[in-house]
Design a protein around this motif. Structure first.
Motif, PDB file in Angstrom:
ATOM      1  N   GLY A 106       0.815  -1.206   0.000  1.00 58.75           N
ATOM      2  CA  GLY A 106       0.000   0.000   0.000  1.00 58.75           C
ATOM      3  C   GLY A 106       0.850   1.257   0.000  1.00 58.75           C
ATOM      4  O   GLY A 106       0.563   2.224  -0.714  1.00 58.75           O
ATOM      5  N   ALA A 107       1.888   1.239   0.825  1.00 59.39           N
ATOM      6  CA  ALA A 107       2.757   2.418   0.907  1.00 59.39           C
ATOM      7  C   ALA A 107       3.364   2.737  -0.453  1.00 59.39           C
ATOM      8  O   ALA A 107       3.443   3.899  -0.856  1.00 59.39           O
ATOM      9  N   PHE A 139      -3.888   7.462   7.576  1.00 62.57           N
ATOM     10  CA  PHE A 139      -2.711   6.583   7.506  1.00 62.57           C
ATOM     11  C   PHE A 139      -2.499   6.177   6.056  1.00 62.57           C
ATOM     12  O   PHE A 139      -3.427   5.716   5.391  1.00 62.57           O
ATOM     13  N   GLU A 191      -8.500   8.886   2.643  1.00 58.41           N
ATOM     14  CA  GLU A 191      -9.082   7.543   2.724  1.00 58.41           C
ATOM     15  C   GLU A 191     -10.604   7.750   2.778  1.00 58.41           C
ATOM     16  O   GLU A 191     -11.080   8.403   3.709  1.00 58.41           O
ATOM     17  N   ASP A 224      -7.101   6.868  -1.180  1.00 58.91           N
ATOM     18  CA  ASP A 224      -6.338   5.733  -0.665  1.00 58.91           C
ATOM     19  C   ASP A 224      -7.347   4.657  -0.269  1.00 58.91           C
ATOM     20  O   ASP A 224      -8.003   4.748   0.761  1.00 58.91           O
ATOM     21  N   GLN A 227      -7.178   0.023   2.325  1.00 60.33           N
ATOM     22  CA  GLN A 227      -7.938  -0.779   3.303  1.00 60.33           C
ATOM     23  C   GLN A 227      -9.407  -0.962   2.888  1.00 60.33           C
ATOM     24  O   GLN A 227     -10.007  -1.993   3.147  1.00 60.33           O
ATOM     25  N   LYS A 253      -3.428  -4.530   0.066  1.00 60.66           N
ATOM     26  CA  LYS A 253      -4.053  -5.409   1.063  1.00 60.66           C
ATOM     27  C   LYS A 253      -4.895  -6.521   0.414  1.00 60.66           C
ATOM     28  O   LYS A 253      -4.345  -7.494  -0.074  1.00 60.66           O
TER      29      LYS A 253
END
Ligand code: PLP
Length: 403
Positions: A106-107, A139, A191, A224, A227, A253
């Motif tokens: 993800g990063a 995050f 997000e 983002d 998740q 993920k």
């Protein structure tokens, strides 16, 4: 081969101490059940951290992986490969995207997204347009750029100096974004459902407002969905549920179901700013990862699977709310689909970790999202009887914590 037994204590002798793993060492998984070294069995409501989207050892994923393993593991990006091309085509067919960049996490997908936003603005509007607006409590990963864009200063502490030009606004507060946005803004990064920040869904009007601000100021809207993506909300991507289309989207993920893979999705016009040689990754687009992710996407995008997420989510949410009420531990259960956050009441504030630990003792794996939220992110196809069993076990865990 070194076959000496390994135990949890070895972690402290041989691993960098940046994690504090629990006492059990799982050795096998099947569906939503996991077994540890001693043969103790757990129901998995954690899914890694929203990763094992089709549970453990899913036969379709095992055969996708082993079939590809017998054919071709790796090529450099000097050559392309069939699984990467197929997966990119599928992602473009199923989303707003016209172009895909593959990464391994993800990063890294976010790093590519943020670099693209800067580069696109630089190319089209000049070097002054480089500011990124992100949100407190967000995050986005652990590389230096992604912790800097992320809105949790504790993750940046001691790693400064951070990259410049990054501003943080309050999530779900459009006025706080309006106060920061200008023609120097190259991207707003959000997000749609804050995950690590406590399973906090974005308000539809807030996300629509961000879209409008980006369009007005020629900034890119970056979602983002590391998740929230790949079926977790009962929609393939959360943006489709909200009806707000970003310019760039990061996904990881659940995409690999447990095999490391990430991707950045965007339009053809924006993608053009990452021309030959501007960005890259040795493993991004790896045939093994892409073959597994193809199977995940083909499976998860089936309407009956997405419908099943909503049914399972209802069952789990109702069960957790009932436990919360009986013991006075949860003030609400929030989130969408199988990304749920059980928010602790005042009386239990700060004790989320105690519920996680008690869950392990009772044979159920849950997660936390900060100190005040018990987070659930199980397999999207968790059998209903596993949900029921997990609820029974979790209720025993809660009873213990409360006793
Ligand atoms: N973005 C979001 C929304 C996440 O939840 C995470 C991980 O928790 C990341 C990015 C980072 O992903 P990874 O750990 O694969 O680098």
């Amino acid at each position: 081969m070194n076959r000496q037994p390994v135990e949890r204590a070895l972690f402290d002798d041989v691993m960098v101490p940046n994690y504090a793993p629990g006492a059990v060492i799982p050795v096998r998984g099947e569906g939503s059940r996991v077994w540890d070294q001693q043969g103790r069995e757990f129901v998995d409501l954690a899914g890694g951290i929203a990763v094992t989207s089709l549970g453990h050892a899913h036969p379709g994923l095992v055969s996708a992986l082993t079939e590809q393993a017998g054919k071709l593991w790796h090529l450099s990006n000097v050559l392309t490969n069939e699984p990467a091309l197929r997966l990119a085509r599928t992602l473009c067919e199923l989303t707003f995207a016209e172009r895909v960049f593959f990464a391994n996490s993800g990063a890294e997908a976010n790093e590519a997204a943020f670099k693209l936003a800067r580069r696109y603005a630089w190319e089209h509007y000049g070097p002054e347009k480089n500011e990124i607006i992100a949100f407190r409590n967000s995050f986005h990963g652990r590389t230096l750029f992604t912790v800097s864009v992320g809105g949790q200063p504790k993750y940046l502490e001691g790693f400064e100096p951070a990259p410049g030009g990054i501003h943080h606004a309050d999530f779900n507060d459009l006025a706080s974004v309006e106060a920061l946005v200008s023609d120097k803004t190259c991207a707003i990064v959000v997000e749609p459902i804050q995950g690590e920040g406590g399973i906090m869904p974005g308000d539809p009007e807030f996300l629509k407002g961000l879209r409008a601000l980006c369009s007005k100021h020629n900034a890119l809207l970056v979602f983002d969905e590391v998740q929230s993506g790949v079926g977790r909300t009962g929609h393939l991507y959360a943006y489709q549920m909200y009806g707000v289309t970003p310019d760039v989207l990061s996904t990881a993920k659940s995409l690999g179901g447990g095999f490391p893979v990430g991707a950045m999705l965007t339009t053809a016009k924006i993608a053009a700013s990452l021309g030959v040689g501007t960005h890259g990754s040795t493993y991004g687009g790896n045939p093994l990862a892409c073959a597994v992710a193809q199977k995940v996407i083909d499976t998860v995008s089936q309407p009956d699977i997405l419908k099943g997420v909503k049914a399972r989510a209802e069952r789990l949410r109702e069960g957790m709310m009932a436990i919360g009420k009986r013991y006075g531990v949860f003030s609400e259960v929030r989130g969408h689909g199988l990304l749920l956050g059980c928010v602790l009441t005042e009386a239990w504030a700060g004790r989320a970790k105690d519920f996680l630990a008690a869950g392990i003792d009772e044979g159920v794996m849950v997660l936390v999202a900060g100190a005040n939220v018990v987070r659930l992110a199980p397999s999207l196809i968790i059998p209903e009887h596993d949900i029921d069993e997990a609820l029974l076990r979790f209720e025993r865990a809660v009873a213990k914590v409360c006793s």
